[in-house]
Design an enzyme around this catalytic site. Structure first.
Site, PDB file in Angstrom:
ATOM      1  CG  ASP A   1      39.782  36.809  40.687  1.00 16.89           C
ATOM      2  OD1 ASP A   1      39.048  36.438  41.631  1.00 16.89           O
ATOM      3  OD2 ASP A   1      40.089  36.070  39.738  1.00 16.89           O
TER       4      ASP A   1
ATOM      5  CG  ASN B   1      30.716  36.751  41.575  1.00 17.59           C
ATOM      6  OD1 ASN B   1      31.147  37.898  41.470  1.00 17.59           O
ATOM      7  ND2 ASN B   1      31.466  35.697  41.242  1.00 17.59           N
TER       8      ASN B   1
END
Ligand code: IPE
Ligand code: IPE
Ligand code: MG
Length: 250
Positions: free
Chosen positions: A30, A78
């Site tokens: 991330d 996502n």
């Protein structure tokens, strides 16, 4: 003038105990977007740099004797990102896979993609199939890439598959236990991760390997994914080796 040599951590750092390394590391990669933003660059630059980080982490795990690595590349959530970013990522995965397959073969890597792969672009699916077939007999590091992966989705699809078997009379209700359930997960056959690393400081699972991480040790670093490196892994492993894993016992 003496030139300072960078420290190259090719071998397991001597302060790590080779007998208590995690046998499987899972990583939530991330912070790519923030990394790019801090440099005034588009988010996709961060994703591009993130690929290099992942490549080196895979090598490092191999060099240090960690037999399995699973990386979270794209979650079922996502898809909610801007279309250009989603399209960029799909193209990036395909390009990287095509480019790296030969090297992964040479390095004896066994690759598996975990997730709902049928929903990915067909050209990407073709590369995925090829890479999994080509590397299936390799005996080196087990490298799993979670792509269009969601822990809840994985559990639900397992339930459906089991229910279907019950409906067909192939298995009995009493046969359903944790070991059977495991067989229907995307990750079947791969031991559960014992260490989860998340970069960029976020303290959440974001739907990653909900079943498999039940007893994983969690390590969160503020470092953004493109800046994660061998020294960071070294720190994560030092921290891991301090942990007392009790598994509910005293
Ligand atoms: C992780 O980085 C990569 C993917 C989710 C594909 P992000 O893109 O989430 O980066 P941040 O969290 O916005 O900085
Ligand atoms: C998790 O990161 C997914 C991947 C790394 C592929 P996100 O950036 O999507 O997670 P949230 O949105 O911060 O929970
Ligand atoms: Mg993020």
């Amino acid at each position: 003038m003496t030139v300072k040599q960078p420290i190259v951590l090719n071998d397991l750092p001597p302060d790590l105990d080779s007998t208590c390394l995690p046998q499987h590391i899972a990583v939530i990669m991330d912070g790519n977007g923030r990394w790019a933003k801090r440099r005034g660059r588009p988010r996709i630059m961060g994703h591009q740099r993130g690929v290099d980080t992942l490549k080196d982490l895979l090598r490092c795990c191999r060099d240090w004797g960690i037999p399995a690595l699973t990386a979270y590349a794209f979650s079922t959530e996502n898809w909610g990102r801007p279309l250009e970013e989603v399209e960029f990522l799909m193209t990036l995965f395909e390009r990287v896979l095509r480019r790296e397959l030969e090297e992964m073969m040479a390095e004896n890597v066994r690759i598996r993609f975990v997730g709902n792969l049928a929903a990915l672009p067909s050209s990407l699916q073709a590369e995925i199939d090829r890479s999994m077939k080509d590397t299936e007999n390799n005996t080196g590091i087990q490298f799993s890439v979670a792509t269009n992966y969601g822990g809840r989705q994985e559990i639900v699809q397992s339930c459906r598959a089991i229910a279907d078997q019950v409906k067909q009379g192939l298995i009995n209700l009493d046969d359903i236990d944790e070991a059977l359930f495991e067989k229907y997960l995307y990750t079947t056959g791969i031991p559960h991760p014992d260490l989860l690393i998340r970069t960029s400081g976020e303290m959440r699972l974001s739907n990653f390997l909900l079943w498999q991480l039940a007893y994983a040790e969690i390590y969160v670093t503020q470092t953004l994914w493109p800046d994660f490196n061998r020294e960071e892994l070294h720190q994560a492993l030092l921290d891991y080796q301090q942990r007392e894993r009790r598994f509910g016992k005293v």
